[in-house]
Design a protein around this motif. Structure first.
Motif, PDB file in Angstrom:
ATOM      1  N   UNK A   1      10.230   1.483  -7.284  1.00  0.00           N
ATOM      2  CA  UNK A   1       9.114   1.113  -6.407  1.00  0.00           C
ATOM      3  C   UNK A   1       8.272  -0.001  -7.027  1.00  0.00           C
ATOM      4  N   UNK A   2       7.935   0.160  -8.306  1.00  0.00           N
ATOM      5  CA  UNK A   2       7.136  -0.856  -8.999  1.00  0.00           C
ATOM      6  C   UNK A   2       7.926  -2.160  -9.111  1.00  0.00           C
ATOM      7  N   UNK A   3       9.234  -2.040  -9.369  1.00  0.00           N
ATOM      8  CA  UNK A   3      10.087  -3.227  -9.463  1.00  0.00           C
ATOM      9  C   UNK A   3      10.143  -4.010  -8.165  1.00  0.00           C
ATOM     10  N   UNK A   4      10.078  -3.307  -7.038  1.00  0.00           N
ATOM     11  CA  UNK A   4      10.116  -4.006  -5.746  1.00  0.00           C
ATOM     12  C   UNK A   4       8.876  -4.867  -5.543  1.00  0.00           C
ATOM     13  N   UNK A   5       7.751  -4.447  -6.130  1.00  0.00           N
ATOM     14  CA  UNK A   5       6.523  -5.254  -6.025  1.00  0.00           C
ATOM     15  C   UNK A   5       6.549  -6.439  -6.983  1.00  0.00           C
ATOM     16  N   UNK A   6       7.231  -6.263  -8.110  1.00  0.00           N
ATOM     17  CA  UNK A   6       7.225  -7.326  -9.120  1.00  0.00           C
ATOM     18  C   UNK A   6       8.028  -8.549  -8.691  1.00  0.00           C
ATOM     19  N   UNK A   7       8.974  -8.381  -7.764  1.00  0.00           N
ATOM     20  CA  UNK A   7       9.825  -9.511  -7.355  1.00  0.00           C
ATOM     21  C   UNK A   7       8.992 -10.659  -6.792  1.00  0.00           C
TER      22      UNK A   7
ATOM     23  N   UNK B   1       0.839  -1.208   0.000  1.00  0.00           N
ATOM     24  CA  UNK B   1       0.000   0.000   0.000  1.00  0.00           C
ATOM     25  C   UNK B   1       0.870   1.253   0.000  1.00  0.00           C
ATOM     26  N   UNK B   2       1.920   1.246   0.837  1.00  0.00           N
ATOM     27  CA  UNK B   2       2.835   2.393   0.898  1.00  0.00           C
ATOM     28  C   UNK B   2       3.507   2.611  -0.458  1.00  0.00           C
ATOM     29  N   UNK B   3       3.972   1.510  -1.078  1.00  0.00           N
ATOM     30  CA  UNK B   3       4.651   1.596  -2.379  1.00  0.00           C
ATOM     31  C   UNK B   3       3.709   2.123  -3.455  1.00  0.00           C
ATOM     32  N   UNK B   4       2.490   1.593  -3.510  1.00  0.00           N
ATOM     33  CA  UNK B   4       1.519   2.042  -4.518  1.00  0.00           C
ATOM     34  C   UNK B   4       1.154   3.508  -4.321  1.00  0.00           C
ATOM     35  N   UNK B   5       0.979   3.903  -3.067  1.00  0.00           N
ATOM     36  CA  UNK B   5       0.651   5.307  -2.779  1.00  0.00           C
ATOM     37  C   UNK B   5       1.791   6.220  -3.236  1.00  0.00           C
TER      38      UNK B   5
ATOM     39  N   UNK C   1       5.846  -4.653 -15.479  1.00  0.00           N
ATOM     40  CA  UNK C   1       6.794  -4.559 -16.592  1.00  0.00           C
ATOM     41  C   UNK C   1       6.427  -3.395 -17.515  1.00  0.00           C
ATOM     42  N   UNK C   2       5.134  -3.264 -17.855  1.00  0.00           N
ATOM     43  CA  UNK C   2       4.705  -2.178 -18.743  1.00  0.00           C
ATOM     44  C   UNK C   2       4.949  -0.808 -18.108  1.00  0.00           C
ATOM     45  N   UNK C   3       4.687  -0.705 -16.811  1.00  0.00           N
ATOM     46  CA  UNK C   3       4.914   0.565 -16.108  1.00  0.00           C
ATOM     47  C   UNK C   3       6.389   0.921 -16.101  1.00  0.00           C
ATOM     48  N   UNK C   4       7.238  -0.068 -15.758  1.00  0.00           N
ATOM     49  CA  UNK C   4       8.679   0.178 -15.723  1.00  0.00           C
ATOM     50  C   UNK C   4       9.211   0.537 -17.109  1.00  0.00           C
ATOM     51  N   UNK C   5       8.757  -0.176 -18.136  1.00  0.00           N
ATOM     52  CA  UNK C   5       9.232   0.085 -19.498  1.00  0.00           C
ATOM     53  C   UNK C   5       8.860   1.506 -19.932  1.00  0.00           C
TER      54      UNK C   5
ATOM     55  N   UNK D   1      15.790  13.381 -12.487  1.00  0.00           N
ATOM     56  CA  UNK D   1      15.733  11.976 -12.922  1.00  0.00           C
ATOM     57  C   UNK D   1      15.159  11.062 -11.848  1.00  0.00           C
ATOM     58  N   UNK D   2      15.277  11.453 -10.581  1.00  0.00           N
ATOM     59  CA  UNK D   2      14.853  10.559  -9.495  1.00  0.00           C
ATOM     60  C   UNK D   2      13.354  10.274  -9.499  1.00  0.00           C
ATOM     61  N   UNK D   3      12.538  11.149 -10.117  1.00  0.00           N
ATOM     62  CA  UNK D   3      11.099  10.851 -10.138  1.00  0.00           C
ATOM     63  C   UNK D   3      10.826   9.622 -11.014  1.00  0.00           C
ATOM     64  N   UNK D   4      11.534   9.511 -12.150  1.00  0.00           N
ATOM     65  CA  UNK D   4      11.388   8.332 -13.014  1.00  0.00           C
ATOM     66  C   UNK D   4      12.016   7.100 -12.375  1.00  0.00           C
ATOM     67  N   UNK D   5      13.213   7.279 -11.833  1.00  0.00           N
ATOM     68  CA  UNK D   5      13.899   6.161 -11.178  1.00  0.00           C
ATOM     69  C   UNK D   5      13.066   5.659 -10.002  1.00  0.00           C
ATOM     70  N   UNK D   6      12.441   6.597  -9.289  1.00  0.00           N
ATOM     71  CA  UNK D   6      11.610   6.227  -8.136  1.00  0.00           C
ATOM     72  C   UNK D   6      10.450   5.335  -8.542  1.00  0.00           C
ATOM     73  N   UNK D   7       9.762   5.702  -9.636  1.00  0.00           N
ATOM     74  CA  UNK D   7       8.632   4.892 -10.112  1.00  0.00           C
ATOM     75  C   UNK D   7       9.111   3.492 -10.507  1.00  0.00           C
ATOM     76  N   UNK D   8      10.185   3.432 -11.300  1.00  0.00           N
ATOM     77  CA  UNK D   8      10.697   2.130 -11.763  1.00  0.00           C
ATOM     78  C   UNK D   8      11.132   1.250 -10.590  1.00  0.00           C
TER      79      UNK D   8
END
Length: 210
Positions: free
Chosen positions: A151-157, A120-124, A193-197, A142-149
């Motif tokens: 955070x989303x990557x941590x959920x995909x694991x 929930x924290x990550x999605x928020x 994957x689509x979000x990160x890409x 650049x950190x706003x893009x890196x942050x999204x990739x």
């Protein structure tokens, strides 16, 4: 070619890179690599596979320096060194991972209160970055893009691990495709994957690759 005024660049919300054969060649080779990475999650602990995947950062930085003539500055070199040291330290001191026998077992772990709270924290945080900070700071930080990739990557694991185990067990004769959780994990993997890409391409278009 993508810098021509006639084509909408990824950094400003365009998807003209999808018409580039070279982009697709890179994407296909990346997919092949990720399939191998995906298989690794099925046969090895995630705590070992994930840090080793970070070593691709070093390859990208070196290739950017050689092929794109993007100078790797002292902070880039320091970052590469830290990636190697961090990955090595984690791999050498990784705790023993327990054996997981089914997708249902991964689902039980994923629905524990601690992980749900984390998700929930990550999605928020991801939605705040996408809808508030990227429109305002996407062209300068650049950190706003890196942050999204990241955070989303941590959920995909978790989902990649579950899907890898499901396929491994299915191929060995214990069908996991009958469980709805398997398909839910597959949907989460595709969405991540689509979000990160998408946001990785925006970052690559706006900032220096190295």
């Amino acid at each position: 070619r993508l810098a021509r005024p006639a084509s909408a660049q990824a950094g400003v919300g365009g998807y003209s890179y999808l018409y580039e054969p070279l982009w697709w060649a890179g994407m296909i080779t990346m997919i092949v690599g990720e399939v191998a990475n995906f298989a690794a999650y099925a046969f090895a602990p995630a705590i070992l596979v994930t840090p080793l995947g970070a070593l691709s950062i070093i390859i990208s930085a070196v290739l950017a320096d050689i092929m794109l003539k993007e100078k790797l500055h002292i902070f880039g070199i320091l970052g590469c060194v830290l990636c190697v040291v961090g990955s090595t330290t984690i791999v050498l001191h990784a705790p023993q991972e327990r054996e997981i026998e089914s997708v249902a077992e991964v689902w039980d772990l994923a629905t524990e209160p601690a992980f749900i709270f984390y998700a929930i924290i990550v999605l928020a945080a991801t939605f705040v970055l996408i809808f508030r900070y990227i429109p305002q700071y996407g062209q300068t930080h650049i950190m706003v893009y890196i942050g999204v990739c990241s955070l989303v990557g941590s959920l995909s694991v978790m989902s990649v691990k579950a899907l890898g185990i499901a396929l491994k067990l299915t191929f060995s004769g214990i069908n996991q495709l009958i469980y709805p959780q398997t398909w839910l994990f597959a949907i989460i993997v595709v969405a991540c994957i689509l979000t990160q890409m998408n946001y990785l391409n925006k970052a690559l278009d706006t900032f220096n690759t190295a």
